[in-house]
Design an enzyme around this catalytic site. Structure first.
Site, PDB file in Angstrom:
ATOM      1  N   HIS A  79       0.850  -1.192   0.000  1.00 32.09           N
ATOM      2  CA  HIS A  79       0.000   0.000   0.000  1.00 32.09           C
ATOM      3  C   HIS A  79       0.883   1.239   0.000  1.00 32.09           C
ATOM      4  O   HIS A  79       1.601   1.480   0.967  1.00 32.09           O
ATOM      5  CB  HIS A  79      -0.889   0.032   1.248  1.00 32.09           C
ATOM      6  CG  HIS A  79      -1.759  -1.170   1.411  1.00 32.09           C
ATOM      7  ND1 HIS A  79      -2.331  -1.515   2.624  1.00 32.09           N
ATOM      8  CD2 HIS A  79      -2.157  -2.114   0.529  1.00 32.09           C
ATOM      9  CE1 HIS A  79      -3.040  -2.614   2.470  1.00 32.09           C
ATOM     10  NE2 HIS A  79      -2.943  -3.005   1.211  1.00 32.09           N
ATOM     11  N   GLN A  80       0.828   2.010  -1.076  1.00 27.83           N
ATOM     12  CA  GLN A  80       1.608   3.241  -1.144  1.00 27.83           C
ATOM     13  C   GLN A  80       0.643   4.426  -1.214  1.00 27.83           C
ATOM     14  O   GLN A  80      -0.285   4.415  -2.007  1.00 27.83           O
ATOM     15  CB  GLN A  80       2.520   3.222  -2.368  1.00 27.83           C
ATOM     16  CG  GLN A  80       3.423   2.001  -2.424  1.00 27.83           C
ATOM     17  CD  GLN A  80       2.862   0.866  -3.258  1.00 27.83           C
ATOM     18  OE1 GLN A  80       2.346   1.078  -4.343  1.00 27.83           O
ATOM     19  NE2 GLN A  80       2.958  -0.364  -2.756  1.00 27.83           N
TER      20      GLN A  80
END
Length: 747
Positions: A680-681
């Site tokens: 998850h960025q």
């Protein structure tokens, strides 16, 4: 073009291996000698099947037979003793496919130069003495000494040697779990699901550019850079509002008939950076989708709405959108279109273990919605691309809807920059390099054998939806002058915990990947920072690449137990941040991120909580992925575990377990020795109330520009604390509808 196979996916071939001349032959042999120490051949002194025993750890006949006994007893349905012996005696480093995987891995990592320098030192006697304590070269050492060198580095006071030991162990275990025929034969794993059947996908048509030397120009109303969750939603909204839309992506489309791919092909084609971006310090691995459909092609169906306390936190920064009914409407539209539902979920053994353990401990958790329109979707290999076309991501739902409304698409188009008018403020399009497929339709052949041409797409509005790793890099390379571009990067860093459940058949590569969760610990600081506990993908390389390496025999036995093993993550809502920036030579993304002391203290509490869940659900071996930590194996054969009472904390009922938990806290998870992983960025182009504090305004428009927008998870004001797909889609819905209104659309 490969011929379709009705019994499995159409094969997706890999490109030829990269050239290996960045190291000399002596350095390569030194590398493989070290990897012998990680995953050795193990045989007896009298064995007649191993001809060259210089590459093996030699045991007495009694010791070897005892190891075979241990291997057989670890499995519910073990193969023959002869097969176990053949597996133990096999030397992975001599397998050409193992070597090829190591070459492909090393060819792309930014830290390659440091490893090459160390291997050059080790190729000489003086360097060997300095780094190993032996004048004799590693290639001339018995394998047992090679193993002891790796162990000494793992516990060295020199941080660089500890990181080197960790990285080599990861390389060996990844290559072995990807290519070992023994691994697949003994565990029963196959990259082809046993219920695989041909599935029709959407028949995308992609714009083709004629060969030529000049810049080819295309004109449209809206150019969308990126076909992932943000780009897909934006394309549907804008096309349905009547605007001319082109969606471009540097990746290529792979239909369900080619999915799931093999592990090696998926790493190359479905992800950026060969499967994983590594941070500059090698402390964090970042998994980022890189094909048509972006992260939505390879994510795991999880649908969480943004929590109220996070919405309130974001609104308090001067962004009232997040507590408005408008944002509710955006989330509702997304939720309905993707078919987010708990209907028909069937828990696999790993997810059920998490639910059972949570209930036994009296903690909060539950079942999480999936974006599968109420279909069961018992698919554990979405990480390799999903064959079923049930997961309503960009390539299955949003982009086909956009196509039906008239949107156009380009695959293989790597955008290098946003183009501005002479005022330096008004975006007028994008420019980059388009690479066609080969004339036979494949993408594995060299670029020199395929048409390439520079393309300029002129547009009234530009929406960058490249994700939190690429969007800031594109803006930076375009000359956007804002110090916040690329900063404030959140990654939801995770530590992993694996466990073995005796002879229980976990078959963890089958079934939904994340259909359960625990949120007991999501607010550890009273300000919304903490951890969510979730299962994770259990395909072989994802399971084994990060396993803590103790010694060769332990690593080989653990691989045997794959069918009885499950892995979980402690997913941290990080308060503190890193940054993304363009590599000064290549222009590709570089990541500067180290989990802060504040955040990793939360992560380790999640690791301990996962260990307790594994304990009360009957695990016979608990293995957090932390360096220098031995697994917990109950000395009493599981008697105390069987006597556990609902609601009791086993740290206070089992003194052996309590002593081991203390070791977990003492070992710690400080980077870069302990590897964090991120899927998850967020936040690298964050939305803000002022130009001084962020990159885009509340409409998604880049501060200080005209006609330029960002619509993806990079605009999150901070970490979401939940899997970000739904939030990213909701924000893209909001931003694209605003763009449509500016263009004169009806939305």
């Amino acid at each position: 073009m490969a011929v379709a196979n009705l019994e499995g996916p159409t094969p997706t071939l890999l490109p030829e291996p990269p050239v290996k001349d960045f190291m000399g032959e002596a350095q390569w042999e030194t590398l493989f000698a070290l990897l012998d120490g990680v995953l050795p051949s193990i045989t007896s002194t009298t064995s007649s099947t191993v001809k060259d025993k210089s590459g093996s750890i030699l045991l007495s006949d009694t010791e070897f037979e005892t190891l075979v006994d241990e291997s057989v007893s670890a499995l519910a349905n073990p193969p023959s003793r002869d097969k176990i012996k053949e597996y133990l005696e096999f030397r992975p480093s001599q397998d050409p496919k193992f070597r090829d995987d190591c070459l492909r891995s090393l060819a792309i990592v930014p830290q390659r130069g440091q490893l090459v320098a160390v291997l050059k030192l080790l190729s000489g006697h003086t360097g060997s003495m300095l780094l190993t304590g032996y004048w004799t070269l590693i290639t001339d050492q018995p394998t047992k000494i090679r193993q002891s060198i790796m162990q000494s580095w793992a516990s060295s006071r020199i941080g660089g040697l500890r990181v080197l030991s960790k990285s080599l162990a990861q390389m060996a275990q990844k290559a072995n779990s990807t290519y070992s025929t023994f691994f697949k034969e003994i565990s029963g794993y196959s990259d082809i699901p046993r219920d695989w059947k041909p599935t029709e996908g959407y028949n995308f048509e992609f714009v083709q550019v004629p060969a030529g030397v000049g810049i080819h120009e295309i004109t449209t109303d809206v150019i969308i850079v990126g076909s992932g969750c943000g780009g897909g939603v934006s394309a549907k909204n804008l096309a349905e509002a009547g605007h001319r839309v082109i969606v471009v992506d540097k990746g290529y489309y792979f239909p369900p008939s080619q999915l799931p791919m093999t592990q090696e092909a998926a790493s190359h084609y479905l992800y950026d950076a060969g499967g994983v971006f590594f941070s500059d310090s090698a402390s964090t691995g970042v998994v980022c989708g890189g094909s048509w459909g972006g992260g939505g092609t390879v994510n795991w169906s999880v649908c969480f709405r943004l929590q109220d306390y996070v919405r309130e936190e974001w609104a308090a920064t001067g962004l009232p959108l997040f507590t408005s009914s408008d944002f509710d409407d955006c989330m509702d539209r997304v939720w309905d279109f993707i078919g987010a539902s708990k209907d028909a979920i069937r828990q696999n053994a790993r997810n059920q273990a998490l639910l059972d353990g949570t209930k036994a401990l009296g903690w909060r958790g539950g079942v999480v919605e999936q974006n599968t329109g109420g279909k069961e979707h018992y698919c554990g290999q979405c990480h390799l691309g999903c064959n079923s076309a049930e997961k309503r991501g960009p390539a299955v739902a949003w982009l086909p809807a956009a196509a039906e409304a008239g949107a156009e698409f380009m695959e293989g188009f790597a955008v290098e920059k946003v183009v501005f008018a002479s005022d330096g403020v008004t975006a007028i399009g994008v420019e980059g390099l388009w690479t066609a497929r080969h004339e036979d339709g494949t993408v594995h052949k060299p670029e020199s054998a395929r048409t390439q041409r520079r393309v300029f797409i002129k547009a009234k509005k530009v929406i960058v939806s490249g994700g939190s790793i690429w969007s800031p890099v594109i803006l930076a390379k375009s000359g956007v002058q804002n110090r916040n571009v690329g900063r404030h990067l959140h990654l939801h860093p995770t530590n992993l915990v694996s466990a073995v459940w005796g002879h229980k058949d976990m078959a963890s590569w089958e079934g939904g990947i994340i259909t359960s969760y625990v949120n007991e610990f999501e607010n550890l600081d009273g300000k919304g920072h903490g951890v969510k506990l979730e299962p994770t993908c259990n395909i072989p390389y994802a399971t084994y690449a990060l396993q803590t390496w103790i010694d060769g025999p332990d690593a080989k036995l653990l691989a045997l137990k794959y069918r009885h093993l499950g892995t979980f993550i402690s997913l941290t809502r990080d308060r503190d941040t890193g940054r993304v920036y363009p590599d000064p030579k290549k222009g590709t993304p570089r990541i500067d991120y180290n989990t802060s002391d504040f955040d990793r203290e939360h992560t380790i509490e999640g690791v301990i909580a996962l260990a307790k869940i594994c304990y009360v659900s009957g695990a016979t071996e608990i293995r957090p992925h932390l360096q220098h930590l031995l697994p917990f194996i109950p000395k009493d054969g599981g008697k105390r575990q069987a006597e556990h009472k609902v609601g009791k904390d086993p740290e206070f009922t089992d003194p052996d377990f309590a002593a081991w938990i203390k070791q977990v806290r003492d070992v710690d998870n400080k980077p870069p020795i302990t590897m964090c992983m991120s899927a998850h960025q967020m936040g690298s182009c964050r939305m803000s109330a002022t130009q001084e504090s962020g990159v885009v305004d509340m409409k998604g428009k880049v501060w200080g520009t005209r006609n330029l927008y960002v619509a993806d998870a990079s605009v999150f004001p901070s970490a979401s604390g939940v899997n970000p797909m739904v939030t990213a889609m909701a924000l893209a819905d909001w931003i694209s509808r605003g763009v449509s209104r500016e263009l004169g659309g009806g939305q």
